[in-house]
Design a protein around this motif. Structure first.
Motif, short mmCIF file in Angstrom:
data_model
loop_
_atom_site.label_atom_id
_atom_site.label_comp_id
_atom_site.label_asym_id
_atom_site.label_seq_id
_atom_site.Cartn_x
_atom_site.Cartn_y
_atom_site.Cartn_z
N VAL A 116 0.84 6.90 -6.74
CA VAL A 116 -0.28 7.77 -7.10
C VAL A 116 0.04 9.23 -6.77
O VAL A 116 -0.20 10.12 -7.59
N ASP A 117 0.61 9.47 -5.60
CA ASP A 117 0.97 10.84 -5.21
C ASP A 117 1.99 11.44 -6.17
O ASP A 117 1.86 12.61 -6.57
N LYS A 121 0.82 -1.23 0.00
CA LYS A 121 0.00 0.00 0.00
C LYS A 121 0.85 1.27 0.00
O LYS A 121 0.53 2.23 -0.70
N GLU A 122 1.94 1.27 0.76
CA GLU A 122 2.78 2.47 0.84
C GLU A 122 3.39 2.81 -0.53
O GLU A 122 3.47 3.98 -0.90
N ASP A 136 0.58 4.12 -2.77
CA ASP A 136 0.22 5.48 -2.37
C ASP A 136 1.25 6.48 -2.89
O ASP A 136 0.90 7.54 -3.41
N CYS A 137 2.52 6.14 -2.75
CA CYS A 137 3.59 7.00 -3.25
C CYS A 137 3.50 7.14 -4.77
O CYS A 137 3.67 8.23 -5.30
#
Length: 95
Positions: free
Chosen positions: A15-16, A8-9, A12-13
């Motif tokens: 996508v960001d 997930k991390e 998330d990175c």
């Protein structure tokens, strides 16, 4: 071949970073620059996760497809909601 499975991390990175790069004017249409910069930015955060331009490109295409599908489904839902008479809508809610 399917895109790699990331925790997930990392996702998330990813996508960001994609969002920030597009916001800053770096468009995915210029693939060589976009994915080189994306790879560099993500490697700064995740040194131990193997990231390559091919993997990043597959993930980007996958998420881009999911985003397009989301908007397509949302549009269909909005049309059905507007075009459905109220008495039918209450029947749907009871189901």
């Amino acid at each position: 071949m399917a895109p790699p499975k990331w925790c997930k991390e990392v996702m998330d990175c990813f996508v960001d970073e994609c969002y920030n790069m597009v916001k800053d004017g770096c468009q995915p249409t210029n693939e060589s620059v976009f994915f080189a910069r994306l790879e560099k930015n993500m490697q700064l955060c995740f040194v131990d996760v193997p990231l390559g331009k091919a993997d990043l490109n597959k993930q980007f295409k996958r998420l881009n497809h999911l985003w397009g599908q989301y908007h397509h489904d949302l549009h269909d839902w909005m049309l059905r909601r507007v075009c459905t008479p109220p008495e039918h809508f209450t029947v749907f809610l009871r189901l």
